[in-house]
Design an enzyme around this catalytic site. Sequence first.
Site, short mmCIF file in Angstrom:
data_model
loop_
_atom_site.label_atom_id
_atom_site.label_comp_id
_atom_site.label_asym_id
_atom_site.label_seq_id
_atom_site.Cartn_x
_atom_site.Cartn_y
_atom_site.Cartn_z
N MET A 189 -8.95 7.87 0.46
CA MET A 189 -9.62 8.39 1.87
C MET A 189 -10.16 9.61 1.64
O MET A 189 -9.25 10.79 1.45
CB MET A 189 -8.82 8.33 3.08
CG MET A 189 -7.97 6.84 3.24
SD MET A 189 -6.99 7.16 4.69
CE MET A 189 -6.37 5.58 4.53
N ASP B 160 -5.01 3.51 -1.74
CA ASP B 160 -5.88 3.91 -0.69
C ASP B 160 -6.30 5.41 -0.82
O ASP B 160 -5.77 6.38 -0.87
CB ASP B 160 -5.17 3.79 0.71
CG ASP B 160 -5.16 2.50 1.08
OD1 ASP B 160 -5.98 1.60 1.08
OD2 ASP B 160 -4.06 2.01 1.69
N MET C 173 -11.41 -5.94 5.82
CA MET C 173 -10.51 -4.91 6.65
C MET C 173 -10.33 -5.56 7.96
O MET C 173 -11.05 -6.10 8.73
CB MET C 173 -11.23 -3.73 6.75
CG MET C 173 -11.50 -2.68 5.56
SD MET C 173 -10.11 -2.43 4.79
CE MET C 173 -8.93 -1.66 6.06
N HIS D 199 -8.55 1.14 -3.60
CA HIS D 199 -9.39 0.92 -2.63
C HIS D 199 -9.99 2.28 -2.17
O HIS D 199 -9.62 3.07 -1.76
CB HIS D 199 -8.57 0.43 -1.30
CG HIS D 199 -9.28 0.07 -0.14
ND1 HIS D 199 -8.73 -0.02 1.39
CD2 HIS D 199 -10.47 0.01 0.22
CE1 HIS D 199 -9.33 -0.35 2.09
NE2 HIS D 199 -10.69 -0.21 1.66
N ASP E 112 -6.43 -6.36 4.76
CA ASP E 112 -5.82 -5.14 4.55
C ASP E 112 -5.90 -4.31 6.17
O ASP E 112 -6.86 -4.17 6.52
CB ASP E 112 -6.80 -4.06 3.77
CG ASP E 112 -6.23 -2.80 3.51
OD1 ASP E 112 -5.09 -2.51 4.18
OD2 ASP E 112 -6.74 -1.84 2.73
N GLY E 113 -4.74 -4.32 6.42
CA GLY E 113 -4.45 -3.44 7.90
C GLY E 113 -3.71 -4.28 8.90
O GLY E 113 -4.07 -5.47 9.18
N GLY F 290 1.05 -2.34 4.18
CA GLY F 290 1.94 -0.62 4.12
C GLY F 290 2.84 -0.45 4.99
O GLY F 290 4.16 -0.53 4.28
N SER F 291 2.95 -0.54 6.10
CA SER F 291 4.35 -0.39 7.16
C SER F 291 5.16 -1.32 6.94
O SER F 291 6.42 -1.39 6.95
CB SER F 291 3.96 -0.06 8.34
OG SER F 291 2.59 0.17 8.59
N SER G 36 0.95 -1.24 -0.10
CA SER G 36 -0.05 0.00 0.14
C SER G 36 0.83 1.39 -0.01
O SER G 36 1.51 1.39 1.05
CB SER G 36 -0.95 0.12 1.18
OG SER G 36 -1.32 1.35 1.39
N GLY H 79 -2.52 4.00 8.15
CA GLY H 79 -1.73 2.74 8.14
C GLY H 79 -1.00 2.50 9.47
O GLY H 79 -1.22 3.33 10.50
N HIS I 202 -1.46 -1.30 -4.30
CA HIS I 202 -2.52 -0.84 -3.35
C HIS I 202 -2.65 0.49 -3.41
O HIS I 202 -1.82 1.17 -2.66
CB HIS I 202 -2.51 -1.74 -1.94
CG HIS I 202 -3.92 -1.53 -1.56
ND1 HIS I 202 -5.02 -2.25 -1.76
CD2 HIS I 202 -4.35 -0.97 -0.54
CE1 HIS I 202 -6.00 -1.98 -0.81
NE2 HIS I 202 -5.44 -0.99 -0.05
N MET J 135 -12.08 4.41 0.10
CA MET J 135 -12.83 4.76 1.65
C MET J 135 -13.34 5.82 1.14
O MET J 135 -12.79 6.98 2.04
CB MET J 135 -11.67 4.43 2.45
CG MET J 135 -11.07 3.11 2.69
SD MET J 135 -9.61 3.05 3.46
CE MET J 135 -8.27 3.30 2.16
#
Length: 225
Positions: A37, A35, A137, A66, A175-176, A197-198, A10, A144, A33, A68
């Site tokens: 938002m 994101d 999710m 994605h 995801d997450g 992500g991280s 991500s 993230g 990915h 959101m």
Amino acid sequence: MNESILIAPSILGADYTRLADELAQIETADLVHFDVMDGHFVPNISFGVDLLRAVKASTALPVDVHLMVSNPEVQVEKYLDAGADSLTFHYEAATHANRLVSLIHDRGAKAAIALNPATPVCLLEPIIDDLDMVLVMTVNPGFGGQRLIESSLKKLRRLRRLCDEHGVNPRIEVDGGIVMGNVANVVASGANVIVAGSSVFSAADRARAIQELRRNAKRGASKPL
Ligand code: DX5
Ligand code: ZN
């Protein structure tokens, strides 16, 4: 059951001052990915359609968008025009989910629905046959670097059962909060698209982080559910 496992870094976690370089460093992944938002559906704003165009111009990987956002109905076409390869909207935000899925398919993209942690999988029963992917999710969306919610594993198994009952096999994305230490468990519970992500972008060597996630994920795939 788990054919191949796809790793989807991500770019929410990337260094935006050198995004082209970040994209080059994740070219061994399977998807990018992306994101989106809107500061309304989730309490944070990320990036939008202009950045998607730039990302599409800078990577050969398919881009997994994605959304959101509230009212995905008014957003989806712009992201398809900008080259989204797959488009995920949230069940909680959509008023006419079937119509959106048809629109995405008519435009030649893959269609997916995301569920927040508190949204049950049984709500997908009427539409599961039409989906290319379901995004579970594993944190509450918006940021993230959060910790995976453990009850997500049970939810993944329930989703697998629903798919089996319907004789369908959509991709199942998580995801997450996916890290080296839990990726095998989410795969063993039924996931086969891993958003990270991280755990990719906070690693000094992104390619190595992707390789390690893939290796751990494969270990999960060989474990029974
Ligand atoms: C969360 C986003 C995620 C996020 C994942 O709201 O949808 O895609 O970037 O980041 P990590 O892997 O750090 O939890
Ligand atoms: Zn996401």
